[in-house]
Design a protein around this motif. Structure first.
Motif, PDB file in Angstrom:
ATOM      1  N   ASP A  77     -45.288 -17.108   7.821  1.00  0.00           N
ATOM      2  CA  ASP A  77     -45.635 -16.371   9.154  1.00  0.00           C
ATOM      3  C   ASP A  77     -44.318 -16.274   9.780  1.00  0.00           C
ATOM      4  O   ASP A  77     -44.109 -16.000  10.994  1.00  0.00           O
ATOM      5  N   MET A  78     -43.147 -16.591   8.934  1.00  0.00           N
ATOM      6  CA  MET A  78     -41.709 -16.633   9.540  1.00  0.00           C
ATOM      7  C   MET A  78     -41.671 -14.940   9.978  1.00  0.00           C
ATOM      8  O   MET A  78     -41.944 -13.908   9.112  1.00  0.00           O
ATOM      9  N   ASN A  79     -41.110 -14.725  11.063  1.00  0.00           N
ATOM     10  CA  ASN A  79     -40.609 -13.471  11.423  1.00  0.00           C
ATOM     11  C   ASN A  79     -38.983 -13.315  11.374  1.00  0.00           C
ATOM     12  O   ASN A  79     -38.307 -14.126  10.849  1.00  0.00           O
ATOM     13  N   LYS A  80     -38.787 -12.214  11.469  1.00  0.00           N
ATOM     14  CA  LYS A  80     -37.299 -11.694  11.329  1.00  0.00           C
ATOM     15  C   LYS A  80     -36.270 -12.525  12.177  1.00  0.00           C
ATOM     16  O   LYS A  80     -35.227 -13.241  11.517  1.00  0.00           O
ATOM     17  N   TRP A  81     -36.444 -12.668  13.370  1.00  0.00           N
ATOM     18  CA  TRP A  81     -35.651 -13.624  14.364  1.00  0.00           C
ATOM     19  C   TRP A  81     -35.627 -15.123  13.799  1.00  0.00           C
ATOM     20  O   TRP A  81     -34.765 -15.789  13.865  1.00  0.00           O
ATOM     21  N   ILE A  82     -36.966 -15.547  13.495  1.00  0.00           N
ATOM     22  CA  ILE A  82     -36.765 -16.977  13.051  1.00  0.00           C
ATOM     23  C   ILE A  82     -35.876 -17.324  11.895  1.00  0.00           C
ATOM     24  O   ILE A  82     -35.119 -18.430  11.735  1.00  0.00           O
ATOM     25  N   PHE A  83     -36.035 -16.254  10.757  1.00  0.00           N
ATOM     26  CA  PHE A  83     -35.288 -16.136   9.777  1.00  0.00           C
ATOM     27  C   PHE A  83     -33.818 -16.042  10.090  1.00  0.00           C
ATOM     28  O   PHE A  83     -32.812 -16.735   9.473  1.00  0.00           O
ATOM     29  N   MET A  84     -33.449 -15.155  11.022  1.00  0.00           N
ATOM     30  CA  MET A  84     -32.003 -15.189  11.282  1.00  0.00           C
ATOM     31  C   MET A  84     -31.312 -16.458  11.919  1.00  0.00           C
ATOM     32  O   MET A  84     -30.228 -16.606  11.728  1.00  0.00           O
ATOM     33  N   ILE A  85     -32.257 -17.141  12.769  1.00  0.00           N
ATOM     34  CA  ILE A  85     -31.770 -18.489  13.297  1.00  0.00           C
ATOM     35  C   ILE A  85     -31.664 -19.550  12.103  1.00  0.00           C
ATOM     36  O   ILE A  85     -30.614 -20.158  11.891  1.00  0.00           O
ATOM     37  N   ILE A  86     -32.622 -19.626  11.197  1.00  0.00           N
ATOM     38  CA  ILE A  86     -32.473 -20.561  10.038  1.00  0.00           C
ATOM     39  C   ILE A  86     -31.162 -20.141   9.234  1.00  0.00           C
ATOM     40  O   ILE A  86     -30.641 -21.053   8.905  1.00  0.00           O
ATOM     41  N   VAL A  87     -30.998 -18.877   8.730  1.00  0.00           N
ATOM     42  CA  VAL A  87     -29.782 -18.643   8.076  1.00  0.00           C
ATOM     43  C   VAL A  87     -28.547 -18.685   8.582  1.00  0.00           C
ATOM     44  O   VAL A  87     -27.630 -19.052   7.928  1.00  0.00           O
ATOM     45  N   ASN A  88     -28.487 -18.452  10.031  1.00  0.00           N
ATOM     46  CA  ASN A  88     -26.999 -18.901  10.597  1.00  0.00           C
ATOM     47  C   ASN A  88     -26.930 -20.279  10.776  1.00  0.00           C
ATOM     48  O   ASN A  88     -25.829 -20.679  10.460  1.00  0.00           O
ATOM     49  N   ILE A  89     -27.868 -21.052  10.849  1.00  0.00           N
ATOM     50  CA  ILE A  89     -27.605 -22.500  10.975  1.00  0.00           C
ATOM     51  C   ILE A  89     -27.329 -22.996   9.509  1.00  0.00           C
ATOM     52  O   ILE A  89     -26.391 -23.846   9.306  1.00  0.00           O
ATOM     53  N   LEU A  90     -28.021 -22.376   8.412  1.00  0.00           N
ATOM     54  CA  LEU A  90     -27.581 -22.682   6.889  1.00  0.00           C
ATOM     55  C   LEU A  90     -26.206 -22.369   6.664  1.00  0.00           C
ATOM     56  O   LEU A  90     -25.640 -23.154   6.073  1.00  0.00           O
ATOM     57  N   PHE A  91     -25.667 -21.218   7.102  1.00  0.00           N
ATOM     58  CA  PHE A  91     -24.289 -20.832   7.010  1.00  0.00           C
ATOM     59  C   PHE A  91     -23.365 -21.613   7.540  1.00  0.00           C
ATOM     60  O   PHE A  91     -22.366 -22.053   7.258  1.00  0.00           O
ATOM     61  N   PHE A  92     -23.978 -22.170   8.892  1.00  0.00           N
ATOM     62  CA  PHE A  92     -22.691 -23.253   9.535  1.00  0.00           C
ATOM     63  C   PHE A  92     -22.822 -24.392   9.068  1.00  0.00           C
ATOM     64  O   PHE A  92     -21.526 -24.763   8.834  1.00  0.00           O
ATOM     65  N   VAL A  93     -23.957 -24.822   8.478  1.00  0.00           N
ATOM     66  CA  VAL A  93     -23.667 -26.304   7.764  1.00  0.00           C
ATOM     67  C   VAL A  93     -22.954 -26.316   6.334  1.00  0.00           C
ATOM     68  O   VAL A  93     -22.102 -26.654   6.225  1.00  0.00           O
ATOM     69  N   MET A  94     -23.264 -24.907   5.554  1.00  0.00           N
ATOM     70  CA  MET A  94     -22.578 -24.848   4.312  1.00  0.00           C
ATOM     71  C   MET A  94     -21.049 -24.693   4.664  1.00  0.00           C
ATOM     72  O   MET A  94     -20.121 -24.833   3.772  1.00  0.00           O
ATOM     73  N   GLY A  95     -20.740 -23.883   5.711  1.00  0.00           N
ATOM     74  CA  GLY A  95     -19.336 -23.829   5.989  1.00  0.00           C
ATOM     75  C   GLY A  95     -18.423 -24.953   6.280  1.00  0.00           C
ATOM     76  O   GLY A  95     -17.190 -24.892   6.290  1.00  0.00           O
ATOM     77  N   MET A  96     -19.200 -25.940   6.590  1.00  0.00           N
ATOM     78  CA  MET A  96     -18.612 -27.217   6.830  1.00  0.00           C
ATOM     79  C   MET A  96     -17.880 -28.036   5.334  1.00  0.00           C
ATOM     80  O   MET A  96     -17.129 -28.708   5.394  1.00  0.00           O
ATOM     81  N   PHE A  97     -18.398 -27.354   4.162  1.00  0.00           N
ATOM     82  CA  PHE A  97     -18.398 -27.953   2.941  1.00  0.00           C
ATOM     83  C   PHE A  97     -17.823 -27.078   1.949  1.00  0.00           C
ATOM     84  O   PHE A  97     -16.964 -27.404   1.146  1.00  0.00           O
ATOM     85  N   LEU A  98     -18.018 -25.783   2.092  1.00  0.00           N
ATOM     86  CA  LEU A  98     -17.636 -24.756   1.295  1.00  0.00           C
ATOM     87  C   LEU A  98     -17.007 -23.561   1.653  1.00  0.00           C
ATOM     88  O   LEU A  98     -16.769 -23.490   2.986  1.00  0.00           O
ATOM     89  N   GLU A  99     -16.133 -23.060   0.870  1.00  0.00           N
ATOM     90  CA  GLU A  99     -15.421 -21.831   1.696  1.00  0.00           C
ATOM     91  C   GLU A  99     -16.223 -20.654   1.383  1.00  0.00           C
ATOM     92  O   GLU A  99     -17.095 -20.534   0.685  1.00  0.00           O
ATOM     93  N   ALA A 100     -15.652 -19.361   2.021  1.00  0.00           N
ATOM     94  CA  ALA A 100     -16.321 -18.327   2.268  1.00  0.00           C
ATOM     95  C   ALA A 100     -16.817 -17.757   1.006  1.00  0.00           C
ATOM     96  O   ALA A 100     -18.078 -17.266   0.836  1.00  0.00           O
ATOM     97  N   SER A 131     -17.427 -18.885  -1.902  1.00  0.00           N
ATOM     98  CA  SER A 131     -18.474 -19.706  -2.767  1.00  0.00           C
ATOM     99  C   SER A 131     -19.821 -19.713  -1.992  1.00  0.00           C
ATOM    100  O   SER A 131     -20.840 -19.207  -2.435  1.00  0.00           O
ATOM    101  N   ILE A 132     -19.752 -19.755  -0.755  1.00  0.00           N
ATOM    102  CA  ILE A 132     -21.278 -19.371   0.054  1.00  0.00           C
ATOM    103  C   ILE A 132     -21.676 -17.936  -0.225  1.00  0.00           C
ATOM    104  O   ILE A 132     -22.975 -17.937  -0.414  1.00  0.00           O
ATOM    105  N   GLY A 169     -16.849 -21.314   9.682  1.00  0.00           N
ATOM    106  CA  GLY A 169     -16.599 -22.325   8.513  1.00  0.00           C
ATOM    107  C   GLY A 169     -15.022 -22.663   8.055  1.00  0.00           C
ATOM    108  O   GLY A 169     -14.690 -23.643   7.671  1.00  0.00           O
ATOM    109  N   MET A 170     -14.103 -21.578   8.740  1.00  0.00           N
ATOM    110  CA  MET A 170     -12.904 -21.941   8.495  1.00  0.00           C
ATOM    111  C   MET A 170     -12.272 -22.927   9.331  1.00  0.00           C
ATOM    112  O   MET A 170     -11.246 -23.514   9.185  1.00  0.00           O
ATOM    113  N   ILE A 171     -12.829 -23.170  10.530  1.00  0.00           N
ATOM    114  CA  ILE A 171     -12.480 -24.035  11.622  1.00  0.00           C
ATOM    115  C   ILE A 171     -13.539 -25.326  11.954  1.00  0.00           C
ATOM    116  O   ILE A 171     -13.358 -25.912  13.059  1.00  0.00           O
ATOM    117  N   THR A 172     -14.504 -25.428  10.971  1.00  0.00           N
ATOM    118  CA  THR A 172     -15.391 -26.400  11.134  1.00  0.00           C
ATOM    119  C   THR A 172     -14.915 -27.618   9.922  1.00  0.00           C
ATOM    120  O   THR A 172     -14.792 -27.246   8.958  1.00  0.00           O
TER     121      THR A 172
END
Length: 422
Positions: free
Chosen positions: A306-329, A331-332, A365-368
């Motif tokens: 039942d996921m809509n576009k905006w829920i997906f965008m929120i999830i994917v941005n959180i995913l990128f933020f977390v991955m940016g803490m550990f990987l460089e651009a 790779s992500i 990710g470059m500054i987290t």
């Protein structure tokens, strides 16, 4: 997939480089499924055997030449002569210098290093807090991957089969908008804390320094103008930038001698080799995803939920933020984009717009911490503990998250210019 992820993060925890961790964990899984191992070197070669990929070493070399050949120094001197006397002038000079350097190098750490080595001592001597000065340079350096040319946008374009020229155009307005936001914040901070600038320069001094800097200031117009006019491809433009930077550094500014060119080449090769090694390793990861039909399975799961576009965008941005803490651009992008492409198609999300959303996340990710590359660059330049740099960059992280939200909600910020240029 579970074996791949567990082995990958275990190797990262053991401080094995990202590219080696990704390649080894993928090869381990291929052994488990009795895969034809002869395809591994073939896949790596195919991933790197690309004409657009040659733009990466070109822009990396142009950036190193700019930093070593005096181009960045003379640009900063001219900017200081014109606006260094205004409240917050030095901070504004830092941001504008980062934006100009970004339009040449395509690299965030290179931008932070080239500008920070000059401007951090200057700002501290003018009374700015060291923590703020370090945070400003780290944040300003992130413009290196948003304002074109941009190495992550080149990788994104190759992976998603989008026009690199259109991706570059899409980054112009968001890049300038973020530059403007950082400038406004710098002026507000300076006025609030009563910081004064340099002594006003005379008109003759401004003219003299502007003439000296014009050779370096012309380089972004040369790069972007030749691409957007259709005269050359981004790859050919990178080669032009290298030769132009070499001529200016050796024969006009004379800040670099032929014997120094070896060091420039070594530094450029090290950076390029790191990027290409990650691309080769990520191509193996992509081969496994394709073989196991992971993108199709994830896309089917999203379609059935039942996921809509905006829920997906929120999830994917959180995913990128977390991955940016550990990987460089790079790779992500190479790890996530093959999985996300079918989902983006399902939600009818424009790939050009999503490229800018993804790039702004890579900027964050470059500054987290703990592995934000700009944090380590600035820490080394300022000879300060990493924790102090992190404290200085937190306000800028908040600003950039707000800006990210605006870009997500206003697609035309990214899409207007590419649409006009068609």
């Amino acid at each position: 997939m579970l074996i791949l992820l567990l082995s990958f993060f275990l190797l990262l925890f053991l401080r094995v480089p990202v590219a080696i961790s990704l390649a080894l964990s993928t090869i381990l899984v291929f052994f488990q499924i009795d895969f034809n191992m002869n395809m591994i070197p073939q896949r790596i070669f195919t991933a790197l055997d690309s004409f657009p990929m040659m733009a990466i070493p070109g822009f990396v070399l142009a950036g190193v030449l700019m930093a070593r050949g005096g181009i960045s120094k003379y640009l900063i001197e001219a900017l200081r002569a014109w606006i260094g006397h205004l409240p917050g002038g030095l901070a504004v000079v830092t941001i504008i210098a980062c934006a100009i350097f970004a339009a040449i190098s395509g690299s965030s750490p290179a931008t932070a290093a080239a500008i920070g080595s000059i401007m951090i001592p200057a700002m501290i001597s003018a009374g700015y807090k060291k923590r703020y000065s370090m945070g400003l340079v780290a944040a300003g350096g992130t413009l290196g991957i948003l304002i074109p040319p941009s190495v992550p946008l080149i990788i994104y374009g190759i992976t998603s089969e989008q026009s690199i020229g259109e991706l570059f155009m899409a980054g112009v307005i968001p890049g300038l908008a973020l530059t403007g936001i950082l400038i406004v914040a710098a002026i507000f901070y300076a006025k609030r804390n009563g910081f004064k600038g340099d002594a006003p320069a005379s008109w003759s001094e401004r003219g003299r320094k502007s003439l000296k800097a014009i050779w370096g200031a012309f380089l972004p117009f040369l790069i972007l103008g030749t691409i957007y006019s259709g005269v050359v491809t981004p790859t050919e433009s990178a080669v032009i930038a290298v030769f132009y930077g070499l001529i200016v550094s050796l024969f006009i500014y004379r800040e670099m001698k032929l014997k120094d060119f070896r060091e420039v080449l070594v530094e450029s090769i090290n950076i390029t080799a790191m990027i290409f090694l990650i691309i080769g390793a990520a191509s193996l990861f992509g081969l496994y995803l394709t073989n196991a039909q992971v993108p199709q399975q994830v896309g089917a799961w999203i379609a059935e939920s039942d996921m809509n576009k905006w829920i997906f965008m929120i999830i994917v941005n959180i995913l990128f933020f977390v991955m940016g803490m550990f990987l460089e651009a790079v790779s992500i992008i190479l790890i996530t984009l093959p999985i996300l492409l079918p989902i983006l198609a399902h939600f009818d999300i424009n790939l050009i717009h999503f490229a800018i959303i993804m790039t702004i996340n890579m900027e964050l990710g470059m500054i987290t911490p703990p592995v934000g590359l700009n944090l380590f660059v600035v820490s080394g330049i300022a000879k300060e503990k990493l924790g102090e740099v992190v404290k200085g960059v937190i306000p800028f992280i908040v600003l950039m998250i707000i800006f990210l939200g605006l870009v997500v909600l206003l697609p035309q910020l990214s899409l207007w210019l590419p649409e006009q240029m068609k």
